[in-house]
Structures are given as C-alpha cells and as structure tokens.
Motif scaffolding. Structure first.
Motif, PDB file in Angstrom:
ATOM      1  N   ILE A 160       0.877  -1.165   0.000  1.00  0.00           N
ATOM      2  CA  ILE A 160       0.000   0.000   0.000  1.00  0.00           C
ATOM      3  C   ILE A 160       0.914   1.215   0.000  1.00  0.00           C
ATOM      4  N   ASP A 161       0.861   1.964  -1.098  1.00  0.00           N
ATOM      5  CA  ASP A 161       1.705   3.139  -1.267  1.00  0.00           C
ATOM      6  C   ASP A 161       1.074   4.367  -0.623  1.00  0.00           C
ATOM      7  N   SER A 162      -0.248   4.522  -0.768  1.00  0.00           N
ATOM      8  CA  SER A 162      -0.916   5.665  -0.160  1.00  0.00           C
ATOM      9  C   SER A 162      -2.389   5.364   0.061  1.00  0.00           C
ATOM     10  N   VAL A 163      -2.952   6.047   1.045  1.00  0.00           N
ATOM     11  CA  VAL A 163      -4.377   5.991   1.342  1.00  0.00           C
ATOM     12  C   VAL A 163      -4.831   7.431   1.522  1.00  0.00           C
ATOM     13  N   ARG A 164      -5.762   7.873   0.664  1.00  0.00           N
ATOM     14  CA  ARG A 164      -6.307   9.228   0.796  1.00  0.00           C
ATOM     15  C   ARG A 164      -7.571   9.347  -0.039  1.00  0.00           C
ATOM     16  N   ASP A 165      -8.337  10.388   0.223  1.00  0.00           N
ATOM     17  CA  ASP A 165      -9.554  10.664  -0.536  1.00  0.00           C
ATOM     18  C   ASP A 165      -9.178  11.540  -1.719  1.00  0.00           C
ATOM     19  N   LEU A 166      -9.114  10.961  -2.902  1.00  0.00           N
ATOM     20  CA  LEU A 166      -8.668  11.692  -4.089  1.00  0.00           C
ATOM     21  C   LEU A 166      -9.760  12.531  -4.743  1.00  0.00           C
ATOM     22  N   ASN A 167     -11.009  12.088  -4.651  1.00  0.00           N
ATOM     23  CA  ASN A 167     -12.085  12.762  -5.378  1.00  0.00           C
ATOM     24  C   ASN A 167     -13.043  13.529  -4.481  1.00  0.00           C
ATOM     25  N   GLY A 168     -12.751  13.628  -3.193  1.00  0.00           N
ATOM     26  CA  GLY A 168     -13.548  14.449  -2.289  1.00  0.00           C
ATOM     27  C   GLY A 168     -14.904  13.881  -1.921  1.00  0.00           C
ATOM     28  N   ASP A 169     -15.085  12.568  -2.061  1.00  0.00           N
ATOM     29  CA  ASP A 169     -16.378  11.973  -1.727  1.00  0.00           C
ATOM     30  C   ASP A 169     -16.450  11.453  -0.292  1.00  0.00           C
ATOM     31  N   GLY A 170     -15.372  11.623   0.471  1.00  0.00           N
ATOM     32  CA  GLY A 170     -15.353  11.175   1.858  1.00  0.00           C
ATOM     33  C   GLY A 170     -14.962   9.721   2.031  1.00  0.00           C
ATOM     34  N   LEU A 171     -14.685   9.019   0.939  1.00  0.00           N
ATOM     35  CA  LEU A 171     -14.264   7.624   0.989  1.00  0.00           C
ATOM     36  C   LEU A 171     -12.814   7.516   0.530  1.00  0.00           C
ATOM     37  N   PRO A 172     -12.056   6.587   1.111  1.00  0.00           N
ATOM     38  CA  PRO A 172     -10.628   6.511   0.770  1.00  0.00           C
ATOM     39  C   PRO A 172     -10.360   5.850  -0.574  1.00  0.00           C
ATOM     40  N   GLU A 173      -9.253   6.255  -1.168  1.00  0.00           N
ATOM     41  CA  GLU A 173      -8.667   5.575  -2.315  1.00  0.00           C
ATOM     42  C   GLU A 173      -7.319   5.033  -1.870  1.00  0.00           C
ATOM     43  N   VAL A 174      -6.922   3.916  -2.465  1.00  0.00           N
ATOM     44  CA  VAL A 174      -5.670   3.257  -2.123  1.00  0.00           C
ATOM     45  C   VAL A 174      -4.877   3.056  -3.400  1.00  0.00           C
ATOM     46  N   VAL A 175      -3.582   3.344  -3.331  1.00  0.00           N
ATOM     47  CA  VAL A 175      -2.668   3.007  -4.419  1.00  0.00           C
ATOM     48  C   VAL A 175      -1.824   1.832  -3.954  1.00  0.00           C
ATOM     49  N   LEU A 176      -1.946   0.718  -4.691  1.00  0.00           N
ATOM     50  CA  LEU A 176      -1.094  -0.447  -4.458  1.00  0.00           C
ATOM     51  C   LEU A 176       0.024  -0.423  -5.476  1.00  0.00           C
ATOM     52  N   THR A 177       1.235  -0.767  -5.071  1.00  0.00           N
ATOM     53  CA  THR A 177       2.344  -0.892  -6.002  1.00  0.00           C
ATOM     54  C   THR A 177       3.002  -2.254  -5.818  1.00  0.00           C
ATOM     55  N   GLU A 178       3.649  -2.691  -6.887  1.00  0.00           N
ATOM     56  CA  GLU A 178       4.377  -3.952  -6.854  1.00  0.00           C
ATOM     57  C   GLU A 178       5.548  -3.823  -7.819  1.00  0.00           C
TER      58      GLU A 178
END
Length: 155
Positions: A54-72
């Motif tokens: 998990i590279d980052s966890v944040r709300d990218l689109n302002g909807d109050g729900l988190p987005e996660v970036v996974l990297t490998e």
C-alpha cells in the motif's frame, strides 16, 4: 510505503495505513492479489515477485471515501518501468473497485476529470508520459506530458 502482509503484524500495519484489517484484506483481494510467503502478490506469474504494497491511502475525489494506491515491483510483469500500480476506490456499499492499473509510477496531477477525479500521470523510463483522465466510467488516455508541459513521445 507499507507492506501489508497477512502476518502477525497485519493489524498494526493496516492501522498505520488508516485502514481496518477487513478493508486492507478487501483491497488486496479486489486487486487480484493472493497471499504468498507472508505477503500479497499481484503478479502471480513472476516466481520472484516482490510483495504488493500500500503506497498511499487518501480521498482523491472528495467523496469522503478513501482511495488506495497499491504498487508492486518487478520487470517480469511490469517491463522497463520495473513497477506497476493499481488505484482502488472504496465504494458506498463498502466494497472496493479498481479504478486504474498500469505499469509505471502513478502521479496525481492538479488537473481533474469527471466527478473531481485527478488526472493521473503514469511515469517510467523516458521523458514524455501518458496522462489518464477519468471520464465518469474509467480512466482513459488524455494526453502526454512532461514536467507540466504537453509533449509527443518518440516513435
């Protein structure tokens, strides 16, 4: 970067990422990752795959729900870029949806597509990178850019 593996430290790692244990497992499963040797692997064809992180966890689109970036990491599945990513978004019903995935390094830009989703530059080797834009249904190619300026990739 947090390596959230299915291990004894799983709960502590998940909390550090700002996700519950259940959400963390759901993110990896939605990305198609499988448990392997105490970690999660997306590129299961690579016998030497590095753990997905998990590279980052944040709300990218302002909807109050988190987005996660996974990297490998690894060139077996991700070529010269040496890394791949998946962007996942928590849905109102509680599940997770893959919004974008590609080989390369994701960078969220200040420009936006539909519904407040940021444009996504996919970096890697070279100096002219594709920029993806959310059209309301999916991230699609929008332009090429380098250091904030439009460019044309070499042929």
């Amino acid at each position: 970067m947090l390596g959230l593996a299915p291990s004894d430290t799983f709960a502590a790692d998940a909390a550090a990422a700002g996700l519950s244990d259940a959400d963390t497992r759901a993110v990896f499963k939605a990305a198609g990752a499988v448990p392997r040797k105490g970690g999660w692997v997306i590129c299961t064809d690579d016998p030497n795959a590095s753990d997905a992180m998990i590279d980052s966890v944040r709300d990218l689109n302002g909807d109050g729900l988190p987005e996660v970036v996974l990297t490998e990491g690894g060139t077996y599945c991700y070529g010269h870029a040496g890394t791949g990513f998946q962007l996942l978004s928590k849905q109102p019903g509680g599940g997770w949806k893959v919004m974008a995935k590609d080989s390369g390094i994701p960078e969220f830009l200040k420009t936006h597509g539909a519904n407040g989703w940021p444009d996504l530059s996919v970096g890697g080797p070279g100096f002219c990178f594709p920029v993806l834009r959310w059209n309301g249904k999916q991230y699609t190619h929008h332009r090429f850019e380098y250091e904030g300026k439009r460019c044309k990739p070499p042929r």
